[in-house]
Design an enzyme around this catalytic site. Structure first.
Site, PDB file in Angstrom:
ATOM      1  N   GLY A 266       0.833  -1.189   0.000  1.00  7.78           N
ATOM      2  CA  GLY A 266       0.000   0.000   0.000  1.00  7.78           C
ATOM      3  C   GLY A 266       0.871   1.243   0.000  1.00  7.78           C
ATOM      4  CB  ALA A 267       2.081   3.495   1.821  1.00  6.27           C
ATOM      5  CG  MET A 268       8.628   1.331   2.019  1.00  7.94           C
ATOM      6  SD  MET A 268       8.541   0.059   3.316  1.00  7.94           S
ATOM      7  CE  MET A 268       9.964   0.536   4.320  1.00  7.94           C
ATOM      8  CD  GLU A 269       7.812   1.500   7.291  1.00 10.06           C
ATOM      9  OE1 GLU A 269       6.956   1.220   6.428  1.00 10.06           O
ATOM     10  OE2 GLU A 269       8.210   0.677   8.132  1.00 10.06           O
ATOM     11  CG  ASN A 270      10.904   4.278   1.305  1.00  9.61           C
ATOM     12  OD1 ASN A 270      11.301   3.156   1.560  1.00  9.61           O
ATOM     13  ND2 ASN A 270      10.048   4.532   0.328  1.00  9.61           N
ATOM     14  CD  GLU A 303       3.243   3.649   5.330  1.00 10.20           C
ATOM     15  OE1 GLU A 303       4.377   3.383   5.751  1.00 10.20           O
ATOM     16  OE2 GLU A 303       2.371   2.772   5.134  1.00 10.20           O
TER      17      GLU A 303
HETATM   18 ZN   LIG Z   1       3.637  -0.067   8.332  1.00  8.57          ZN
END
Ligand SMILES: [Zn+2]
Length: 836
Positions: A266-270, A303
């Site tokens: 879904g999303a990535m916390e870079n 995130e």
């Molecule tokens: Zn997460």
């Protein structure tokens, strides 16, 4: 959990990194990249080789302190390179330099390519990264383990007309004289490799807004800037919210939220450069539903919470993934509840909790935390039990300790472990220190054993009410598992109402004189089921207090779970649902009710279907009479959503001619209220023909927003025509549907009421092709659809096929789907008997 020195997947810690200088030159035409990495390392023991991670990379050569390497060996199984040194190196600082090349792959992991068609109809390419869990090693040679933190200084050499971003802020940009630019980024904080990101492509950025000194932007493929305002507002709110909640400044120097057209998760916390599916960041507030907007804010909040919980303080090893994910999921509710109190986020969380309960009631559930040896073991941790059950147990603990006390303990934990790594118990210990409560004792029974209890409340002959617990399982089996259950019970007596709080282990009697009624788990924060025995449910519903929506929600959810487990019969559940529906007016309760009615409709025998439809129409009637077709000016978002749920339930579950006609008119007219528009598309698809299919398919291909695109796409799965189903199935393989979405489309097809078996046949025929095309993490999720194939023959067929075609990236998830399918076979049998 696992002794690092004996785990063959752990790198030897004789030489460790402190600072990386990484330079990359991606070629977006040949889909390749060349790079160099210079690493300041600390040699801890005299060594004649250095072992680090590298996969799908060609290391051309390198040196240590200027002395050329003697050779490089690859260990493909462990995704490593062994660098043989020209001469042994003594303890102390040293500098390693390597040159390497790699491929911009289409597997949505490592350094990969994503494509989109711009407004001129040209295909454009973005090179982007997804490193969690262990894919940084596909972009550059590195020590790819979460506790080997270092700083990163990235330089990207890119075509002059493209944008380049990374985790740090841009500090320099120089033309190289060959049509390219060299862009350098500020050093990151000390962090794990999986949090680094770099992205190059035809992107645009919004003007930054300043949030307490941090510049925040949304980046997106060219031409989509008009859809960024909503995410900017939500992002700014969440960033400020978490700085306050954690009482620590945002740990980066800037924050970019980046929309990527092809994305496996879904999303990535870079760090500083968070990546999202477009649907979560590019939003038209006027045409999106409240549910779609809420999901977007959820994920943005999730995130951003990670910037502290996960990025600033990180798990030592992959067994600890669950804690950062559970905590960030819990934080979604906190932040969204503060952002839009009118959305009643904690009430809506009931649906997520229900999804976790549903897996956790299987024999094949797992403990939230379990030992992880290889990184592949960790892949199985990205599931409902980590996110939703984990978040529910964190919420239970927060309510048990008190929200302020809990928050103070979290602050204490983050302060103490900033820039470092932790084990799960470090959080419980920090909470215990700050609250004086035995957080670790309570949590261990929820974290280290799978499943959850049902708390039975029983009226005794002597007038008392007793509470006891046993493990709750759909298959009716139980075992000796016990939990420390923080129970809240509201009790009514002749003299008034009181609330009891206790930790339930062994059976006990409630301390109340001649109780008239009891409601267990009235705040819905407990992760357990409740069964009322000896007439207590009737006493609660007839003589009890007015129940709030959360309490009604819990009752529906528990009664349905007891039905699935065959502790309540189908006829009694329907009677209960009818009783509640007569006066029900809340969105969350109706969503849950509608979900259960949908399952009944899916499994009812043909002979009983029209009878069930008539009962559904009667149930929906009173609520529908209140909301009607016409939205009132300025009405609550949740009323709009309720209207959509009711219209759809009337039309599909109730087969109501007026509702179906109304939905067809709405879709033809267009430009209506978003919730009704979404319901209308769904209804037209379920009841539609070839011409409707053409219309929806065309709208899918030209959809102006990601939300509309997904709505039309998923509608294609629900048509009741084998010819049409064949076309939808083919579209998942021929490139019409993005690989990131194809698995969800296939799942939707499996869940088609009458044509699920056709979808299954297609999947078995094209098994290899599907496995090549889909991101590997999505295959087990796609197979969630098999639980809808609830006849004995299909269950046997599916089981045999999956035994011959194992899914190595998710064996436990597959076992859960197969068990759920068997539970549904039994449920269907009982429904068919009850509703003949
Ligand atoms: Zn997460």
């Amino acid at each position: 959990m696992v002794d690092a020195s004996s785990n063959p997947y752990r790198l030897p810690q004789t030489v460790v990194p402190r600072r990386y200088e990484l330079r990359l030159e991606p070629d977006l035409e040949t889909f390749t990249f060349a790079g160099t990495v210079k690493v300041d390392v600390e040699v801890l023991e005299r060594a004649d080789e250095i072992v680090l991670n590298a996969a799908e990379l060609e290391i051309a050569g390198g040196d240590l302190n200027g002395v050329a390497l003697a050779g490089i060996d690859y260990d493909d199984e462990h995704e490593r390179a062994v660098l043989r040194l020209g001469e042994p190196v003594s303890p102390g600082p040293a500098r390693l330099s390597l040159a390497f090349t790699g491929t911009l792959n289409d597997q949505l992991r490592g350094f990969y390519r994503s494509t989109f068609t711009d407004d001129d109809g040209d295909e454009r390419v973005i090179a982007t990264t997804q490193f969690e869990s262990t894919n940084a090693r596909r972009a550059f040679p590195c020590w790819d383990e979460p506790d080997l933190k270092a700083t990163f200084e990235v330089t990207l050499v890119v075509p002059d007309d493209l944008m380049a971003v990374s985790s740090g802020a841009e500090i320099d940009s120089q033309l190289t004289g060959d049509g390219r630019r060299s862009v350098s980024f500020a050093p990151t904080m000390e962090m794990s490799t999986y949090l680094l990101a770099f992205i190059v492509g035809p992107l645009e950025a919004t003007e930054p807004v300043d949030v307490n000194g941090t510049p925040l932007r949304v980046l997106h493929p060219v031409g989509k800037g008009h859809l960024t305002e909503f995410a900017m507002d939500a992002g700014a709110f969440c960033l400020d919210f978490f700085e306050d909640y954690f009482d620590i400044d945002y740990p980066g120097d800037k924050l970019d939220l980046v929309a990527i057209p092809d994305f496996a998760f879904g999303a990535m916390e870079n760090m500083g450069c968070v990546t999202f599916r477009e649907i979560l960041l590019l939003i038209d507030p006027d045409s999106s539903t409240q549910q779609e907007r809420q999901t977007a804010v959820d994920v943005i909040a999730h995130e951003l919470a990670h910037m502290w919980f996960g990025n600033l303080v990180t798990m030592k090893w992959w067994n600890g993934i669950w804690l950062k994910e559970a905590f960030a999921t819990f934080c979604e509710m906190l932040a969204v509840d503060a952002y839009r109190p009118d959305w009643k986020r904690w009430l809506a969380f009931g649906l997520s909790r229900a999804a976790a309960f549903d897996v956790d009631a299987l024999a094949a559930t797992r403990p939230i935390e379990y030992p992880v040896v290889s990184p592949a073991d960790a892949e199985g941790m990205y599931d409902l039990l980590t996110y939703e059950k984990g978040a529910a147990t964190v919420r239970m603990l927060e309510q048990f300790l008190g929200p302020d006390e809990f928050r103070d303990g979290v602050r204490h934990y983050l302060q103490r472990h900033s820039y470092a790594n932790t084990e799960t118990h470090d959080l419980w210990d920090a909470l215990a220190e700050s609250t004086g409560e035995p957080a670790r004792d309570v949590m261990d029974s929820w974290i280290f054993q799978g499943g959850h209890p049902v708390v039975s409340a029983a009226a005794k002959d002597d007038g008392t009410i007793s509470l006891s617990q046993e493990r709750f399982r759909y298959d009716g089996e139980s075992d000796d598992a016990r939990w420390q259950v923080p129970v809240v019970a509201a009790v009514g007596t002749d003299t008034g109402e009181c609330t009891e709080r206790l930790v339930l282990e062994d059976p006990l009697a409630l301390d109340a004189d001649n109780p008239n009624w009891v409601m267990v788990n009235p705040t819905a924060d407990g992760f357990y089921r409740v069964a009322y025995e000896g007439g207590l449910l009737d006493r609660l519903l007839e003589g009890g207090p007015d129940l709030d929506p959360l309490q009604r929600y819990v009752l529906v959810d528990d009664q349905w779970a007891l039905t699935v487990a065959d502790r309540l019969n189908v006829a009694d559940y329907l009677a209960f649902a009818e009783r509640l529906a007569a006066t029900e007016d809340d969105l969350a309760v109706w969503r849950r009710l509608a979900g259960t009615l949908g399952t009944l409709d899916h499994m009812v025998p043909e002979v009983g279907r029209s009878g069930l439809q008539a009962r559904v129409r009667d149930m929906v009637g009173p609520a529908w009479d209140q909301v009607g077709w016409e939205p009132a000016p300025g009405e609550d978002d949740r009323i709009g959503e309720l209207r959509g749920v009711l219209a759809r339930t009337r039309a599909v579950g109730g087969n109501d001619a007026e509702a179906i006609a109304g939905c067809r008119e709405l879709m033809a007219a267009g430009g209506v209220d978003p919730a009704l528009a979404a319901a209308a598309i769904a209804v037209v698809a379920v009841t539609g023909d070839e011409a409707d299919y053409e219309e929806i398919r065309q709208r899918y291909e030209t959809a102006p927003t990601p939300q509309l695109e997904l709505r039309y796409l998923m509608a294609l799965t629900t048509f009741d025509d084998p010819q049409i189903m064949g076309r939808t199935l083919a579209a998942t393989l021929d490139g019409t549907v993005r690989s990131q979405d194809a698995g969800f489309v296939l799942r939707g097809c499996l869940e088609n009421r009458d044509l699920g078996p056709q979808a299954w046949a297609h999947i078995t025929e094209h098994w290899d092709e599907i496995n090549q095309r889909l991101p590997s993490a999505i295959v087990p999720r796609m197979l969630g659809g098999i639980s809808a194939l609830s006849t004995p023959d299909l269950a046997a067929e599916v089981e045999a096929f999956l035994e011959a075609h194992p899914v190595p990236q998710g064996p436990l998830i597959i076992a859960q789907h197969l068990e759920r399918q068997k539970i549904n076979v039994e449920l269907r049998r009982r429904i068919q008997e009850a509703l003949r």
